[in-house]
Scaffold this motif. Structure first.
Motif, PDB file in Angstrom:
ATOM      1  N   LYS A  66       0.909  -1.266   0.233  1.00 24.88           N
ATOM      2  CA  LYS A  66      -0.103  -0.071   0.026  1.00 24.88           C
ATOM      3  C   LYS A  66       1.166   1.262   0.042  1.00 24.88           C
ATOM      4  O   LYS A  66       1.719   1.435   1.006  1.00 24.88           O
ATOM      5  CB  LYS A  66      -0.795  -0.010   1.216  1.00 24.88           C
ATOM      6  CG  LYS A  66      -1.959  -1.032   1.320  1.00 24.88           C
ATOM      7  CD  LYS A  66      -3.036  -0.974   2.331  1.00 24.88           C
ATOM      8  CE  LYS A  66      -3.966  -2.102   2.583  1.00 24.88           C
ATOM      9  NZ  LYS A  66      -4.819  -2.033   3.298  1.00 24.88           N
ATOM     10  N   GLU A 156      -8.816 -12.826  -2.665  1.00 23.95           N
ATOM     11  CA  GLU A 156      -8.849 -11.320  -1.994  1.00 23.95           C
ATOM     12  C   GLU A 156      -8.555 -10.431  -3.324  1.00 23.95           C
ATOM     13  O   GLU A 156      -9.280  -9.416  -3.490  1.00 23.95           O
ATOM     14  CB  GLU A 156      -8.038 -11.184  -0.880  1.00 23.95           C
ATOM     15  CG  GLU A 156      -8.623 -12.046   0.350  1.00 23.95           C
ATOM     16  CD  GLU A 156      -7.908 -11.957   1.572  1.00 23.95           C
ATOM     17  OE1 GLU A 156      -8.178 -12.121   2.683  1.00 23.95           O
ATOM     18  OE2 GLU A 156      -6.479 -12.039   1.287  1.00 23.95           O
ATOM     19  N   GLU A 159     -11.005  -9.951  -5.724  1.00 25.00           N
ATOM     20  CA  GLU A 159     -12.287  -9.295  -5.602  1.00 25.00           C
ATOM     21  C   GLU A 159     -12.015  -7.985  -5.263  1.00 25.00           C
ATOM     22  O   GLU A 159     -12.748  -7.065  -5.755  1.00 25.00           O
ATOM     23  CB  GLU A 159     -12.775  -9.909  -4.060  1.00 25.00           C
ATOM     24  CG  GLU A 159     -13.919  -9.376  -3.295  1.00 25.00           C
ATOM     25  CD  GLU A 159     -15.341  -9.565  -4.313  1.00 25.00           C
ATOM     26  OE1 GLU A 159     -16.098  -8.764  -3.978  1.00 25.00           O
ATOM     27  OE2 GLU A 159     -15.334 -10.418  -5.207  1.00 25.00           O
ATOM     28  N   TRP A 160     -10.930  -7.368  -4.918  1.00 21.17           N
ATOM     29  CA  TRP A 160     -10.659  -6.095  -4.883  1.00 21.17           C
ATOM     30  C   TRP A 160     -10.364  -5.562  -6.264  1.00 21.17           C
ATOM     31  O   TRP A 160     -10.816  -4.275  -6.737  1.00 21.17           O
ATOM     32  CB  TRP A 160      -9.167  -5.812  -4.099  1.00 21.17           C
ATOM     33  CG  TRP A 160      -9.284  -6.133  -2.734  1.00 21.17           C
ATOM     34  CD1 TRP A 160     -10.293  -6.322  -1.945  1.00 21.17           C
ATOM     35  CD2 TRP A 160      -8.133  -6.845  -1.964  1.00 21.17           C
ATOM     36  NE1 TRP A 160      -9.825  -6.958  -0.690  1.00 21.17           N
ATOM     37  CE2 TRP A 160      -8.452  -6.926  -0.543  1.00 21.17           C
ATOM     38  CE3 TRP A 160      -7.018  -6.787  -2.218  1.00 21.17           C
ATOM     39  CZ2 TRP A 160      -7.576  -7.597   0.577  1.00 21.17           C
ATOM     40  CZ3 TRP A 160      -5.929  -7.229  -1.104  1.00 21.17           C
ATOM     41  CH2 TRP A 160      -6.456  -7.515   0.193  1.00 21.17           C
ATOM     42  N   CYS A 161      -9.901  -6.174  -7.279  1.00 20.12           N
ATOM     43  CA  CYS A 161      -9.778  -5.904  -8.557  1.00 20.12           C
ATOM     44  C   CYS A 161     -11.296  -5.453  -9.060  1.00 20.12           C
ATOM     45  O   CYS A 161     -11.761  -4.472  -9.738  1.00 20.12           O
ATOM     46  CB  CYS A 161      -9.171  -6.956  -9.520  1.00 20.12           C
ATOM     47  SG  CYS A 161      -7.524  -6.874  -9.154  1.00 20.12           S
ATOM     48  N   THR A 163     -13.988  -4.984  -7.470  1.00 18.45           N
ATOM     49  CA  THR A 163     -14.973  -3.824  -6.536  1.00 18.45           C
ATOM     50  C   THR A 163     -14.236  -2.582  -6.839  1.00 18.45           C
ATOM     51  O   THR A 163     -14.775  -1.587  -6.298  1.00 18.45           O
ATOM     52  CB  THR A 163     -14.893  -4.342  -5.134  1.00 18.45           C
ATOM     53  OG1 THR A 163     -13.483  -4.287  -4.635  1.00 18.45           O
ATOM     54  CG2 THR A 163     -15.633  -5.528  -4.806  1.00 18.45           C
ATOM     55  N   GLU A 165     -11.196  -1.646  -5.723  1.00 14.58           N
ATOM     56  CA  GLU A 165     -10.364  -1.231  -4.383  1.00 14.58           C
ATOM     57  C   GLU A 165      -9.051  -0.989  -5.116  1.00 14.58           C
ATOM     58  O   GLU A 165      -8.180  -0.329  -4.755  1.00 14.58           O
ATOM     59  CB  GLU A 165     -10.405  -2.255  -3.397  1.00 14.58           C
ATOM     60  CG  GLU A 165      -9.707  -1.784  -2.196  1.00 14.58           C
ATOM     61  CD  GLU A 165      -9.968  -2.377  -0.855  1.00 14.58           C
ATOM     62  OE1 GLU A 165      -9.234  -2.016   0.068  1.00 14.58           O
ATOM     63  OE2 GLU A 165     -11.110  -3.137  -0.787  1.00 14.58           O
ATOM     64  N   VAL A 166      -8.385  -2.006  -6.152  1.00 14.38           N
ATOM     65  CA  VAL A 166      -7.357  -2.100  -6.629  1.00 14.38           C
ATOM     66  C   VAL A 166      -7.784  -1.369  -8.375  1.00 14.38           C
ATOM     67  O   VAL A 166      -8.501  -1.899  -9.079  1.00 14.38           O
ATOM     68  CB  VAL A 166      -6.921  -3.565  -7.257  1.00 14.38           C
ATOM     69  CG1 VAL A 166      -5.739  -3.504  -8.079  1.00 14.38           C
ATOM     70  CG2 VAL A 166      -6.282  -3.815  -5.768  1.00 14.38           C
TER      71      VAL A 166
END
Length: 192
Positions: A66, A156, A159-161, A163, A165-166
């Motif tokens: 991050k 994970e 999923e972040w891709c 949504t 988030e990534v």
């Protein structure tokens, strides 16, 4: 760069002007001849290239970072990456960046390919490297570099891709590579 397969689409550079040479950015304006004989200008960033590493832990998780990215004003989830130094071998750069940013070194490496993140305004390319057989060590962050290192499962990350988030382009591409490598659809040529 000429493209021998599609000469009817190629623009020919007739003149180049330097617009900015900063510590990080080198911006130029090319005056080009279009395929139909017309003229145009193209402004873009000259970039030496970079590498990105997809570090695979033995338990199946991946190592991520991050980091605050000033141009977009937010903390981004990314795979370790960095600019290639003048004359530096791409694998040497990948090893250096993995160690500097995460503290990990790897027993095996595989070059997956290359991506061009911003073809409309930069010459930048990013070599995609996978690393496995990781050994933890001490990070060696550059002066002024601040980032958190963490691990996640490929599910994970996926999923972040999904949504949003990534949103980092190189990490999205790496997630695609990771998904296909793990499924067996895409093979890697591992070397020590």
């Amino acid at each position: 760069m000429a493209d021998g397969k599609h000469p009817h689409l190629v623009e020919k550079t007739e003149k180049r002007e330097e617009l900015l040479r900063g510590n990080f950015l080198h911006v130029v304006r090319d005056h080009v001849r279009l395929p139909d004989g017309g003229e145009a200008t193209r402004e873009f960033v000259l970039h030496p290239g970079a590498v990105m590493v997809v570090p695979l832990l033995d338990d199946g998780r991946v190592v991520l970072e991050k980091q605050y990215r000033h141009p977009v004003g937010r903390v981004m989830i990314e795979f370790p990456a960095g600019k290639i130094d003048p004359g530096e071998d791409h694998l040497a750069c990948a090893k250096r960046e993995l160690l500097e940013e995460t503290g990990y070194s790897a027993r095996e490496w595989a070059c997956a390919g290359e991506l061009h993140p911003v073809i409309s305004y930069a010459t930048e390319f990013i070599g995609i490297w996978f690393a496995r057989g990781l050994t933890p060590g001490e990070r060696r962050l550059d002066h002024g570099e601040f980032l958190d290192v963490f691990t996640a499962t490929p599910q994970e990350l996926s999923e972040w891709c999904r949504t949003g988030e990534v949103t980092d382009a190189k990490t999205l591409v790496a997630a695609l590579w990771l998904q296909n490598v793990l499924s067996g659809a895409w093979k890697l040529d591992w070397r020590s």
